[in-house]
Scaffold this active site. Structure first.
Site, PDB file in Angstrom:
ATOM      1  N   LYS A  18      33.879  82.534 -83.176  1.00 52.82           N
ATOM      2  CA  LYS A  18      33.511  83.403 -82.041  1.00 52.82           C
ATOM      3  C   LYS A  18      34.720  84.163 -81.538  1.00 52.82           C
ATOM      4  O   LYS A  18      35.876  83.744 -81.719  1.00 52.82           O
ATOM      5  CB  LYS A  18      32.892  82.604 -80.896  1.00 52.82           C
ATOM      6  N   PRO A 103      40.336  80.081 -88.562  1.00 56.22           N
ATOM      7  CA  PRO A 103      41.708  79.700 -88.196  1.00 56.22           C
ATOM      8  C   PRO A 103      41.730  78.524 -87.220  1.00 56.22           C
ATOM      9  O   PRO A 103      40.906  78.455 -86.305  1.00 56.22           O
ATOM     10  CB  PRO A 103      42.245  80.958 -87.510  1.00 56.22           C
ATOM     11  N   GLY A 106      43.209  78.827 -83.142  1.00 60.03           N
ATOM     12  CA  GLY A 106      43.394  80.275 -83.106  1.00 60.03           C
ATOM     13  C   GLY A 106      42.659  80.955 -81.969  1.00 60.03           C
ATOM     14  O   GLY A 106      42.683  82.177 -81.845  1.00 60.03           O
ATOM     15  N   ASP A 145      32.274  75.453 -75.716  1.00 54.37           N
ATOM     16  CA  ASP A 145      31.875  76.494 -76.667  1.00 54.37           C
ATOM     17  C   ASP A 145      30.798  76.036 -77.649  1.00 54.37           C
ATOM     18  O   ASP A 145      30.230  76.864 -78.371  1.00 54.37           O
ATOM     19  CB  ASP A 145      33.086  76.947 -77.515  1.00 54.37           C
TER      20      ASP A 145
HETATM   21  P1  ATP Z   1      39.221  76.504 -78.421  1.00 48.40           P
HETATM   22  O1  ATP Z   1      37.805  76.105 -78.686  1.00 48.40           O
HETATM   23  O2  ATP Z   1      39.871  75.639 -77.377  1.00 48.40           O
HETATM   24  O3  ATP Z   1      39.436  77.973 -78.237  1.00 48.40           O
HETATM   25  P2  ATP Z   1      40.713  76.863 -80.819  1.00 48.40           P
HETATM   26  O4  ATP Z   1      39.753  77.755 -81.502  1.00 48.40           O
HETATM   27  O5  ATP Z   1      41.935  77.499 -80.286  1.00 48.40           O
HETATM   28  O6  ATP Z   1      40.006  76.047 -79.707  1.00 48.40           O
HETATM   29  P3  ATP Z   1      40.364  74.802 -82.777  1.00 48.40           P
HETATM   30  O7  ATP Z   1      40.546  75.348 -84.141  1.00 48.40           O
HETATM   31  O8  ATP Z   1      38.988  74.532 -82.328  1.00 48.40           O
HETATM   32  O9  ATP Z   1      41.154  75.715 -81.760  1.00 48.40           O
HETATM   33  O10 ATP Z   1      41.249  73.480 -82.695  1.00 48.40           O
HETATM   34  C1  ATP Z   1      41.801  72.965 -81.517  1.00 48.40           C
HETATM   35  C2  ATP Z   1      42.320  71.546 -81.817  1.00 48.40           C
HETATM   36  O11 ATP Z   1      41.183  70.717 -82.045  1.00 48.40           O
HETATM   37  C3  ATP Z   1      43.155  71.458 -83.078  1.00 48.40           C
HETATM   38  O12 ATP Z   1      44.499  71.412 -82.752  1.00 48.40           O
HETATM   39  C4  ATP Z   1      42.728  70.171 -83.746  1.00 48.40           C
HETATM   40  O13 ATP Z   1      43.687  69.159 -83.581  1.00 48.40           O
HETATM   41  C5  ATP Z   1      41.468  69.730 -83.037  1.00 48.40           C
HETATM   42  N1  ATP Z   1      40.263  69.628 -83.910  1.00 48.40           N
HETATM   43  C6  ATP Z   1      39.356  68.660 -83.873  1.00 48.40           C
HETATM   44  N2  ATP Z   1      38.371  68.869 -84.766  1.00 48.40           N
HETATM   45  C7  ATP Z   1      38.651  70.010 -85.392  1.00 48.40           C
HETATM   46  C8  ATP Z   1      37.997  70.748 -86.416  1.00 48.40           C
HETATM   47  N3  ATP Z   1      36.861  70.329 -86.983  1.00 48.40           N
HETATM   48  N4  ATP Z   1      38.555  71.900 -86.804  1.00 48.40           N
HETATM   49  C9  ATP Z   1      39.709  72.329 -86.227  1.00 48.40           C
HETATM   50  N5  ATP Z   1      40.383  71.660 -85.273  1.00 48.40           N
HETATM   51  C10 ATP Z   1      39.856  70.510 -84.846  1.00 48.40           C
END
Ligand code: ATP
Length: 311
Positions: A18, A103, A106, A145
């Protein structure tokens, strides 16, 4: 993977990433969260989650972006499967395989996406046939989310982001995402946002007419101008190169640019497929970004691509 290659003891779900077209952050609440007013938009960068019956619980992560993803019980897909098992009174362990292309850390909600995918896949494999409302309730317990990644498309989010409402949105949009090597921690970005706004009156967030009008008309130029993210100053403060990337993308002709969620991915809206290719080439050649990806939106939410037929 096609349905012909997947045994009926497995279910595979594809789930999008997203971007927040608008992310307005209210004052910090007593529980430490912030009320948000956001417009979510699902884009065609996908993870795939396959769950299979197994003798014991297990999880593996593969694919181009597997690095840094936890493979223990803290993985959001594992937590989602366990929560659904408890809610559905199921005692059948599954092996979870995540093919990761979204990513990590990300700001594109990859972990939440995998949680949504695991809910849909396990619901199907275990034959629970939960209603959309039941799955949404479990999704909201897993993260703000996650309900949106079940739904996909373009939608309004309020509360912590988990309360969804439909939004009238026309058109298909073309995106270029500038990816950064390092991740940004979501709590650190919110903390920096609070720090930057200290001593300032912060209003309760409400959707802006500019965003609603742009989406209703399907006008990419108006949407480009309306892209907003209250977390962006904090993300740039923590990673100043994001400001340079935003400037570069706009100079190379993007209709609009915004940090995605808490960053560090920067999303650029462009006119069409050709403009996306041009911008991707220019950003790569400039050396300002580590990696670029092109995508379109809106994309469907978590959906089954292979598995046993519903009985
Ligand atoms: P947000 O939803 O807070 O915007 P994000 O997109 O920045 O998150 P994600 O890729 O969802 O980041 O990962 C955030 C943290 O969640 C990572 O540092 C990781 O340690 C943990 N995590 C747990 N499960 C997963 C998964 N299936 N994929 C990626 N990261 C995961």
């Amino acid at each position: 993977m096609t349905s012909a290659t997947v045994p009926s003891s497995s279910a595979t779900v594809r789930v999008p990433a997203k971007v927040n077209l608008e992310l307005l952050v209210g004052p910090v609440r007593e529980d430490g969260y912030h009320n948000l007013s956001t417009v979510y938009h699902a884009v065609s960068l996908f993870d795939e989650v396959t769950v299979s019956f197994a003798d014991e619980w297990g999880l593996e992560v593969c694919g181009p972006r597997a690095e840094g993803v936890p493979t223990d019980g803290s993985n959001l897909a594992a937590r989602a499967a366990q929560l659904l098992a408890r809610a559905g009174g199921v005692d059948e362990p599954v092996h979870i395989r995540i093919r990761k292309d979204i990513p990590v850390s990300g700001g594109m909600a990859g972990g939440s996406a995998d949680a949504a995918a695991a809910l849909v896949a396990c619901d199907h494999l275990w034959g629970l046939a939960m209603t959309r409302e039941e799955l949404e309730e479990i999704a909201a317990d897993l993260g703000s989310d996650v309900p949106f990644l079940l739904a996909g498309g373009t939608a309004m989010g309020s509360g912590r982001g988990e309360v969804l409402a439909p939004v009238l949105a026309r058109g298909t949009y073309h995106w270029v995402f500038a990816l950064s090597d390092g991740g940004l921690s979501t709590p650190a970005v919110y903390a920096e946002c609070d720090r930057l706004r200290e001593g300032r009156e912060v209003p309760e967030p409400t959707p802006t007419p500019a965003m609603m009008t742009a989406l209703r008309s399907g006008d990419a130029r108006a949407l480009g101008r309306a892209l907003t993210n209250d977390l962006q100053p904090a993300s740039i403060r923590l990673m100043p190169e994001l400001g340079d990337i935003l400037d570069a993308g706009m100079e190379y002709g993007a209709l609009g640019g915004v940090v995605s969620g808490s960053g560090p991915t920067v999303a650029f809206l462009v006119e069409d497929t050709e403009a996306a290719l041009d911008l991707a080439v220019s950003l790569t050649a400039s050396g300002a970004v580590q990696d670029v990806r092109r995508a379109t939106g809106p994309a469907h939410g978590a959906h089954l691509v292979a598995g046993p037929r519903p009985s």
